[in-house]
Write a protein that holds these residues in place. Sequence first.
Motif, mmCIF file in Angstrom:
data_model
loop_
_atom_site.group_PDB
_atom_site.id
_atom_site.type_symbol
_atom_site.label_atom_id
_atom_site.label_comp_id
_atom_site.label_asym_id
_atom_site.label_seq_id
_atom_site.Cartn_x
_atom_site.Cartn_y
_atom_site.Cartn_z
ATOM 1 N N UNK A 61 0.836 -1.194 0.000
ATOM 2 C CA UNK A 61 0.000 0.000 0.000
ATOM 3 C C UNK A 61 0.874 1.248 0.000
ATOM 4 N N UNK A 62 0.319 2.351 -0.507
ATOM 5 C CA UNK A 62 0.975 3.655 -0.406
ATOM 6 C C UNK A 62 0.319 4.373 0.766
ATOM 7 N N UNK A 63 1.070 4.548 1.844
ATOM 8 C CA UNK A 63 0.539 5.136 3.077
ATOM 9 C C UNK A 63 0.395 6.645 2.952
ATOM 10 N N UNK A 64 1.416 7.260 2.358
ATOM 11 C CA UNK A 64 1.417 8.723 2.245
ATOM 12 C C UNK A 64 2.016 9.131 0.914
ATOM 13 N N UNK A 65 1.476 10.185 0.339
ATOM 14 C CA UNK A 65 1.952 10.698 -0.938
ATOM 15 C C UNK A 65 1.748 12.209 -0.933
ATOM 16 N N UNK A 66 2.818 12.967 -1.175
ATOM 17 C CA UNK A 66 2.679 14.420 -1.164
ATOM 18 C C UNK A 66 3.694 15.067 -2.100
ATOM 19 N N UNK A 67 3.343 16.243 -2.593
ATOM 20 C CA UNK A 67 4.231 16.989 -3.477
ATOM 21 C C UNK A 67 5.230 17.767 -2.629
ATOM 22 N N UNK A 68 6.530 17.578 -2.912
ATOM 23 C CA UNK A 68 7.572 18.285 -2.188
ATOM 24 C C UNK A 68 8.060 19.518 -2.937
ATOM 25 N N UNK A 94 6.825 12.734 -2.872
ATOM 26 C CA UNK A 94 7.276 11.859 -1.785
ATOM 27 C C UNK A 94 6.274 10.714 -1.621
ATOM 28 N N UNK A 95 6.813 9.489 -1.542
ATOM 29 C CA UNK A 95 5.982 8.302 -1.309
ATOM 30 C C UNK A 95 6.462 7.597 -0.036
ATOM 31 N N UNK A 96 5.528 7.301 0.844
ATOM 32 C CA UNK A 96 5.797 6.405 1.974
ATOM 33 C C UNK A 96 4.927 5.181 1.729
ATOM 34 N N UNK A 97 5.577 4.049 1.500
ATOM 35 C CA UNK A 97 4.824 2.845 1.134
ATOM 36 C C UNK A 97 5.190 1.656 2.011
ATOM 37 N N UNK A 98 4.292 0.694 2.031
ATOM 38 C CA UNK A 98 4.567 -0.599 2.655
ATOM 39 C C UNK A 98 4.896 -1.578 1.542
ATOM 40 N N UNK A 99 6.042 -2.233 1.653
ATOM 41 C CA UNK A 99 6.509 -3.127 0.597
ATOM 42 C C UNK A 99 6.991 -4.452 1.167
ATOM 43 N N UNK A 101 6.668 -7.074 5.965
ATOM 44 C CA UNK A 101 6.276 -5.821 5.329
ATOM 45 C C UNK A 101 7.162 -4.694 5.854
ATOM 46 N N UNK A 102 7.837 -4.002 4.932
ATOM 47 C CA UNK A 102 8.739 -2.914 5.292
ATOM 48 C C UNK A 102 8.135 -1.570 4.887
ATOM 49 N N UNK A 103 8.449 -0.536 5.648
ATOM 50 C CA UNK A 103 8.068 0.827 5.268
ATOM 51 C C UNK A 103 9.233 1.446 4.500
ATOM 52 N N UNK A 104 8.938 1.952 3.306
ATOM 53 C CA UNK A 104 9.983 2.487 2.427
ATOM 54 C C UNK A 104 9.640 3.914 2.020
ATOM 55 N N UNK A 105 10.634 4.801 2.081
ATOM 56 C CA UNK A 105 10.465 6.189 1.664
ATOM 57 C C UNK A 105 11.156 6.426 0.326
ATOM 58 N N UNK A 106 10.471 7.090 -0.582
ATOM 59 C CA UNK A 106 11.026 7.416 -1.889
ATOM 60 C C UNK A 106 10.604 8.835 -2.267
ATOM 61 N N UNK A 107 11.440 9.506 -3.045
ATOM 62 C CA UNK A 107 11.055 10.775 -3.663
ATOM 63 C C UNK A 107 11.359 10.681 -5.148
#
Length: 216
Positions: free
Chosen positions: A130-137, A151-156, A175-181
């Motif tokens: 799932x994508x937990x959080x998504x926002x424009x930086x 910015x994406x905060x997802x569970x992978x 399930x890991x929490x992963x941050x990406x931009x």
Amino acid sequence: MIELVIYALLAAFIFSRLYNSLGKTTNINIKKFTKVLDVTPSRECVVENIDDYISEGPMKATYEQIIKKNKDFSISRFMEGSSIAFELIIKYFNQGNLTQLKPLVDKDLYSHFAEKIKHNKEVHESVIVSVIEQKILEMKLVKNVVFIAVYFLSEQINFVKNEKGEIISGSTSTINKVEDTWQFKKNINSSDPGWLLVSINYKNADNSKNLVTNDT
């Protein structure tokens, strides 16, 4: 007893995500994906609440500049499409599917992906639960080209398999929490509805080389 039911439901959910991601075929149509990101004129006149996506300041000013060039630009449609792109690009990269990757990424990033895939002897899998959080930086306009960093905060679920199909790293159940931009770009006046991924793990910077483009 209740805990067993919960664990069973969780296992079924994870299996479903694994099956959908690791299948040899995909049910997501690229045309549908580009339509979501389309900024061409729409018959429906919908006023969107941009405060849900951007705040006052430089981004608000950039948004107003974009609207002057293309009044049909939609942040909500872009965000929906970027979320789809996030899952698709990760999936196609892990599959080594360069044909599906090519229309979704900038040519320089595509060359980088192709080189990595060519020399990758192991199979890397990243299943987006799932994508937990998504926002424009960040949002920038260079001539007619819009650059948006998301910015994406997802569970992978992440794991690596060797040539024999044996898991040598990671887990199919953790399930890991992963941050990406990720940074996307598009010529706002182009008739092509698709956005292109320019960079992964993009860093906000004043360095102009992050904004190099051949679009006019």
